[in-house]
Design a protein around this motif. Structure first.
Motif, PDB file in Angstrom:
ATOM      1  N   LEU A 194      10.483  -0.950  13.374  1.00  6.48           N
ATOM      2  CA  LEU A 194       9.540  -0.961  12.509  1.00  6.48           C
ATOM      3  C   LEU A 194       8.155   0.164  12.219  1.00  6.48           C
ATOM      4  O   LEU A 194       8.116   0.782  11.325  1.00  6.48           O
ATOM      5  CB  LEU A 194       8.567  -2.227  12.331  1.00  6.48           C
ATOM      6  CG  LEU A 194       9.537  -3.577  11.988  1.00  6.48           C
ATOM      7  CD1 LEU A 194       8.819  -4.807  12.169  1.00  6.48           C
ATOM      8  CD2 LEU A 194       9.994  -3.457  10.539  1.00  6.48           C
ATOM      9  N   ALA A 195       7.865   0.429  13.713  1.00  8.13           N
ATOM     10  CA  ALA A 195       6.703   1.353  13.892  1.00  8.13           C
ATOM     11  C   ALA A 195       7.330   2.669  13.436  1.00  8.13           C
ATOM     12  O   ALA A 195       6.680   3.628  12.899  1.00  8.13           O
ATOM     13  CB  ALA A 195       6.185   1.473  15.189  1.00  8.13           C
ATOM     14  N   LYS A 196       8.223   2.981  13.802  1.00  9.11           N
ATOM     15  CA  LYS A 196       9.244   4.236  13.521  1.00  9.11           C
ATOM     16  C   LYS A 196       9.313   4.384  12.074  1.00  9.11           C
ATOM     17  O   LYS A 196       9.163   5.282  11.342  1.00  9.11           O
ATOM     18  CB  LYS A 196      10.424   4.442  14.320  1.00  9.11           C
ATOM     19  CG  LYS A 196      11.047   5.648  14.132  1.00  9.11           C
ATOM     20  CD  LYS A 196      12.358   5.847  14.988  1.00  9.11           C
ATOM     21  CE  LYS A 196      13.013   7.197  14.823  1.00  9.11           C
ATOM     22  NZ  LYS A 196      14.202   7.519  15.546  1.00  9.11           N
ATOM     23  N   ALA A 197       9.938   3.342  11.381  1.00 13.80           N
ATOM     24  CA  ALA A 197      10.138   3.521   9.908  1.00 13.80           C
ATOM     25  C   ALA A 197       8.734   3.520   9.235  1.00 13.80           C
ATOM     26  O   ALA A 197       8.686   4.401   8.091  1.00 13.80           O
ATOM     27  CB  ALA A 197      10.924   2.065   9.591  1.00 13.80           C
ATOM     28  N   LEU A 198       7.783   3.048   9.688  1.00 11.90           N
ATOM     29  CA  LEU A 198       6.552   2.969   8.780  1.00 11.90           C
ATOM     30  C   LEU A 198       5.568   4.140   9.481  1.00 11.90           C
ATOM     31  O   LEU A 198       4.472   4.191   9.030  1.00 11.90           O
ATOM     32  CB  LEU A 198       5.874   1.721   8.956  1.00 11.90           C
ATOM     33  CG  LEU A 198       6.420   0.554   8.342  1.00 11.90           C
ATOM     34  CD1 LEU A 198       5.884  -0.813   8.507  1.00 11.90           C
ATOM     35  CD2 LEU A 198       6.499   0.831   6.811  1.00 11.90           C
ATOM     36  N   ASP A 199       6.240   4.926  10.435  1.00 15.73           N
ATOM     37  CA  ASP A 199       5.411   6.111  10.850  1.00 15.73           C
ATOM     38  C   ASP A 199       3.874   5.536  11.437  1.00 15.73           C
ATOM     39  O   ASP A 199       2.989   5.973  11.180  1.00 15.73           O
ATOM     40  CB  ASP A 199       5.026   7.049   9.796  1.00 15.73           C
ATOM     41  CG  ASP A 199       4.740   8.667  10.260  1.00 15.73           C
ATOM     42  OD1 ASP A 199       5.006   8.618  11.596  1.00 15.73           O
ATOM     43  OD2 ASP A 199       3.678   9.220   9.793  1.00 15.73           O
ATOM     44  N   SER A 240      14.111  -2.406   5.594  1.00 15.76           N
ATOM     45  CA  SER A 240      15.325  -2.682   6.523  1.00 15.76           C
ATOM     46  C   SER A 240      16.143  -1.769   6.416  1.00 15.76           C
ATOM     47  O   SER A 240      16.656  -1.537   7.520  1.00 15.76           O
ATOM     48  CB  SER A 240      15.933  -3.894   5.601  1.00 15.76           C
ATOM     49  OG  SER A 240      17.094  -4.330   6.249  1.00 15.76           O
ATOM     50  N   LYS A 241      16.492  -0.826   5.316  1.00 22.50           N
ATOM     51  CA  LYS A 241      17.469   0.115   5.258  1.00 22.50           C
ATOM     52  C   LYS A 241      16.964   1.256   6.330  1.00 22.50           C
ATOM     53  O   LYS A 241      17.921   1.656   7.125  1.00 22.50           O
ATOM     54  CB  LYS A 241      17.822   0.516   4.097  1.00 22.50           C
ATOM     55  CG  LYS A 241      18.512  -0.449   3.101  1.00 22.50           C
ATOM     56  CD  LYS A 241      20.183  -0.678   3.773  1.00 22.50           C
ATOM     57  CE  LYS A 241      20.646  -1.602   2.939  1.00 22.50           C
ATOM     58  NZ  LYS A 241      21.661  -2.240   3.663  1.00 22.50           N
ATOM     59  N   VAL A 242      15.613   1.393   6.224  1.00 15.59           N
ATOM     60  CA  VAL A 242      15.211   2.673   6.975  1.00 15.59           C
ATOM     61  C   VAL A 242      15.162   2.290   8.369  1.00 15.59           C
ATOM     62  O   VAL A 242      15.332   3.166   9.455  1.00 15.59           O
ATOM     63  CB  VAL A 242      14.013   3.111   6.369  1.00 15.59           C
ATOM     64  CG1 VAL A 242      13.052   4.362   7.137  1.00 15.59           C
ATOM     65  CG2 VAL A 242      14.035   3.806   4.891  1.00 15.59           C
ATOM     66  N   SER A 243      14.737   1.036   8.674  1.00 14.00           N
ATOM     67  CA  SER A 243      14.468   0.583   9.966  1.00 14.00           C
ATOM     68  C   SER A 243      15.780  -0.016  10.819  1.00 14.00           C
ATOM     69  O   SER A 243      15.766   0.300  12.206  1.00 14.00           O
ATOM     70  CB  SER A 243      13.193  -0.305  10.122  1.00 14.00           C
ATOM     71  OG  SER A 243      13.503  -1.667   9.470  1.00 14.00           O
ATOM     72  N   GLN A 286       0.730  -1.115   0.011  1.00  8.53           N
ATOM     73  CA  GLN A 286       0.007   0.089  -0.042  1.00  8.53           C
ATOM     74  C   GLN A 286       0.962   1.310   0.145  1.00  8.53           C
ATOM     75  O   GLN A 286       0.574   2.250  -0.793  1.00  8.53           O
ATOM     76  CB  GLN A 286      -0.776   0.013   1.090  1.00  8.53           C
ATOM     77  CG  GLN A 286      -1.864  -0.783   1.226  1.00  8.53           C
ATOM     78  CD  GLN A 286      -2.890  -0.956   2.421  1.00  8.53           C
ATOM     79  OE1 GLN A 286      -2.522  -0.153   3.441  1.00  8.53           O
ATOM     80  NE2 GLN A 286      -4.179  -1.569   2.282  1.00  8.53           N
ATOM     81  N   ARG A 287       1.864   1.124   0.868  1.00  5.45           N
ATOM     82  CA  ARG A 287       2.645   2.241   0.774  1.00  5.45           C
ATOM     83  C   ARG A 287       3.877   2.343  -0.174  1.00  5.45           C
ATOM     84  O   ARG A 287       4.672   3.325  -0.231  1.00  5.45           O
ATOM     85  CB  ARG A 287       3.275   2.367   2.146  1.00  5.45           C
ATOM     86  CG  ARG A 287       2.289   2.436   3.502  1.00  5.45           C
ATOM     87  CD  ARG A 287       2.769   2.923   4.651  1.00  5.45           C
ATOM     88  NE  ARG A 287       1.799   3.133   5.806  1.00  5.45           N
ATOM     89  CZ  ARG A 287       2.166   3.455   6.899  1.00  5.45           C
ATOM     90  NH1 ARG A 287       3.299   3.683   7.189  1.00  5.45           N
ATOM     91  NH2 ARG A 287       1.131   3.584   7.847  1.00  5.45           N
ATOM     92  N   LYS A 288       3.930   1.314  -0.995  1.00  4.94           N
ATOM     93  CA  LYS A 288       4.800   1.389  -2.291  1.00  4.94           C
ATOM     94  C   LYS A 288       6.263   1.311  -1.800  1.00  4.94           C
ATOM     95  O   LYS A 288       7.261   2.113  -2.094  1.00  4.94           O
ATOM     96  CB  LYS A 288       4.782   2.419  -3.163  1.00  4.94           C
ATOM     97  CG  LYS A 288       3.321   2.320  -3.778  1.00  4.94           C
ATOM     98  CD  LYS A 288       3.210   3.298  -4.984  1.00  4.94           C
ATOM     99  CE  LYS A 288       1.997   3.214  -5.699  1.00  4.94           C
ATOM    100  NZ  LYS A 288       0.798   2.926  -5.189  1.00  4.94           N
ATOM    101  N   ILE A 289       6.577   0.456  -0.447  1.00  7.09           N
ATOM    102  CA  ILE A 289       7.895   0.679   0.267  1.00  7.09           C
ATOM    103  C   ILE A 289       8.280  -1.061  -0.122  1.00  7.09           C
ATOM    104  O   ILE A 289       7.631  -1.983   0.309  1.00  7.09           O
ATOM    105  CB  ILE A 289       7.893   0.677   1.457  1.00  7.09           C
ATOM    106  CG1 ILE A 289       7.335   2.139   1.868  1.00  7.09           C
ATOM    107  CG2 ILE A 289       8.936   0.420   2.322  1.00  7.09           C
ATOM    108  CD1 ILE A 289       6.943   2.440   3.097  1.00  7.09           C
TER     109      ILE A 289
END
Length: 149
Positions: free
Chosen positions: A49-54, A18-21, A9-12
């Motif tokens: 994961l929560a932080k990376a996915l806001d 993995s890199k962001v979180s 849905q978020r096109k991630i």
């Protein structure tokens, strides 16, 4: 909803998450594939994961796997209705109409015929190996409202 659906849905991509979180890509892949459950992840992993996915940690914890961890099969069993022969599809359609009428309280005197026809068609398809036993029981449970003993 599961993690893979959220990513889609978020096109991630899993790699990007993995890199962001900072969560290993293999962990993310295992969660998406149903080999690992979010409930078994550490609080730190859930937080990353929560932080990376806001989103909140609670929202991450509510994500479920689309696969049964015991069997590895999809929880959504609708795949068992794919590729059914036309005669079975017709019987299913008739039974759906019958149940709709009965469930709404409408009198319908032919429901037993529809029921028997569907049961016969499921048994016929199973015995002739047009469908497998798993499909046959899925159809019996869903459309004949039978329970396995």
């Amino acid at each position: 909803m599961d993690l893979q659906t959220l990513l889609d849905q978020r096109k991630i991509t899993k790699y990007h998450l993995s890199k962001v979180s900072g969560v290993p890509k293999t962990t993310i892949m295992d969660i998406c594939a149903g080999r690992s459950e979010i409930e078994r992840c550490s609080a730190k992993t859930v937080q990353q994961l929560a932080k990376a996915l806001d989103c909140t940690m609670e929202e991450i914890m509510e994500l479920s796997s689309p696969y049964d961890s015991a069997t590895g099969l999809p929880k959504d069993k609708s795949y068992l209705e794919r590729g059914l022969p036309p005669f079975l599809m017709e019987s299913i359609a008739a039974m759906k109409v019958a149940w709709k009428k009965l469930d709404s309280g409408e009198p319908y005197l032919r429901w037993d015929c529809d029921y028997c026809n569907l049961q016969t068609d499921i048994n016929n398809a199973e015995v002739n190996q047009i469908i497998n036993p798993e499909q046959a029981w899925y159809l019996r449970e869903k459309y004949l409202r039978l329970e396995r003993a």
